[in-house]
Write an enzyme that holds these catalytic residues in place. Structure first.
Site, mmCIF file in Angstrom:
data_model
loop_
_atom_site.group_PDB
_atom_site.id
_atom_site.type_symbol
_atom_site.label_atom_id
_atom_site.label_comp_id
_atom_site.label_asym_id
_atom_site.label_seq_id
_atom_site.Cartn_x
_atom_site.Cartn_y
_atom_site.Cartn_z
ATOM 1 N N LYS A 1 0.849 -1.201 0.000
ATOM 2 C CA LYS A 1 0.000 0.000 0.000
ATOM 3 C C LYS A 1 0.882 1.248 0.000
ATOM 4 O O LYS A 1 0.632 2.204 -0.737
ATOM 5 C CB LYS A 1 -0.921 -0.006 1.232
ATOM 6 N N GLN B 1 -4.810 -1.167 9.528
ATOM 7 C CA GLN B 1 -4.718 -2.510 8.969
ATOM 8 C C GLN B 1 -5.324 -3.533 9.937
ATOM 9 O O GLN B 1 -4.981 -3.560 11.112
ATOM 10 C CB GLN B 1 -3.238 -2.852 8.681
ATOM 11 N N ASP C 1 -11.236 2.944 4.004
ATOM 12 C CA ASP C 1 -11.612 1.525 3.960
ATOM 13 C C ASP C 1 -13.131 1.360 3.887
ATOM 14 O O ASP C 1 -13.624 0.263 3.626
ATOM 15 C CB ASP C 1 -11.088 0.818 5.228
#
Ligand code: NAP
Length: 288
Positions: free
Chosen positions: A50, A94, A117
């Site tokens: 990422k 994460q 997200d």
């Protein structure tokens, strides 16, 4: 019949290039922060990818690495400071988090306008109400794969195998918003093969290697394999028995090289969307 291969790698590369081109036109550098708690091996690899992709797109890309024993209070304090940082457009924590941290509390603490997200309840509700804002990256990537492949969604019968908050549920919401007739199947579904055979579009997101057999797929259907499973030999395989299903399906994604590459490309795109919306609001407020 041999199915057309949906090349996620190529479609994701096109999206990443488009993100970089759009980012280059901005008067600011979109800021994306990924927070990694602990040293989970898979998460460490995802986060590194990422970070690299965001830097390559011209973003101000930062990773905050925290020790496994970081307390929930300390993590919440980090998130609050990122919420307050005007240079940051996207915040991604994460998952999975270490067991002593309540994932829900962390997700709720992220400013919904920076929730790239798409897991914050406000963004989940927006999708559920048919007015998606920031949408989870993997299902959004699936929608873009379908669009890039010219697959008709409106009026189609879609079956989503799996009902997780990360993939299955938002996937079903996006398909419904795009006017598919959607069935969500899961571990309690009776006669899974029969449900799957009804699908014009079958999305497998269960985490069970090669579970979807050729006989579960209607001739000519589009099959999207979200699953990522590691074999004993270390190879990556999906939730679909690729060799059997490709002889029946009309179009299919491979694993690897299908949905996987779209997830990070969509994260970058989500960050641009978040940046544009938030910064327009800020400048509107400043001009008021
Ligand atoms: P998850 O949270 O474990 O959810 C799995 C879902 O599959 C659950 O809803 C479960 O049903 C259902 N299920 C499990 N076994 C089943 C069975 N035998 N029959 C029918 N349904 C079954 O997994 P996830 O996070 O959604 O991820 C699914 C897969 O996608 C995994 O392989 C994961 O690695 C992969 N993934 C890939 C990406 C990517 O970027 N490509 C991103 C995220 C996830 P119940 O709800 O009834 O338990």
């Amino acid at each position: 019949m041999t199915a057309t291969l949906i090349d996620g790698k190529a479609i994701a590369a096109t999206l990443r290039a488009s993100v970089a081109a759009r980012a280059a036109l901005l008067a600011y550098r979109p800021g994306l922060v990924v927070v990694l708690v602990g040293e989970d091996a898979a998460s460490t690899v995802y986060v590194r990818n990422k970070e690299r992709s965001a830097t390559a797109a011209g973003f101000d890309s930062r990773t905050i690495r925290l020790a496994t024993e970081t307390t929930q209070a300390a993590l919440l304090a980090v998130i609050r400071s990122l919420n307050d940082d005007e240079a940051i457009d996207g915040i991604l924590v994460q998952l999975p988090l270490p067991g002593h941290i309540a994932t829900d509390a962390i997700i709720r603490a992220i400013d919904p306008a920076k929730d790239v997200d798409g897991f914050h309840p406000e963004n989940v509700a927006a999708l559920a109400l048919g007015n998606p804002r920031l949408v989870p990256c993997t299902p959004r990537g699936v929608m873009l794969l379908l669009a890039a492949s010219g697959i008709q969604i409106s009026g189609s019968r879609a079956v989503v195998l799996g009902r997780s908050n990360i993939v299955g549920r938002p996937m079903a919401g996006l398909l419904l918003t795009a006017d598919a007739t959607v069935t969500i199947a899961h571990s309690r579904t009776r006669d899974l093969p029969a449900e799957c055979r009804r699908a014009d579009i079958l999305i497998a997101a269960v985490g069970r290697p090669a579970m979807v057999e050729g006989a579960w797929v209607r001739q000519g259907a589009t099959v999207i394999d979200v699953g990522i499973n590691r074999t004993a030999e270390g190879a990556l395989i999906g939730d679909v028995d690729f060799n059997a299903v490709r002889t029946v399906a009309g179009a299919i994604t491979p694993v690897p090289g299908g949905v996987g590459p779209m997830t990070i490309a969509c994260l970058l795109d989500n960050t641009l969307i978040a940046a544009a919306a938030r910064r327009a609001k800020l400048s509107g407020a400043a001009n008021a």
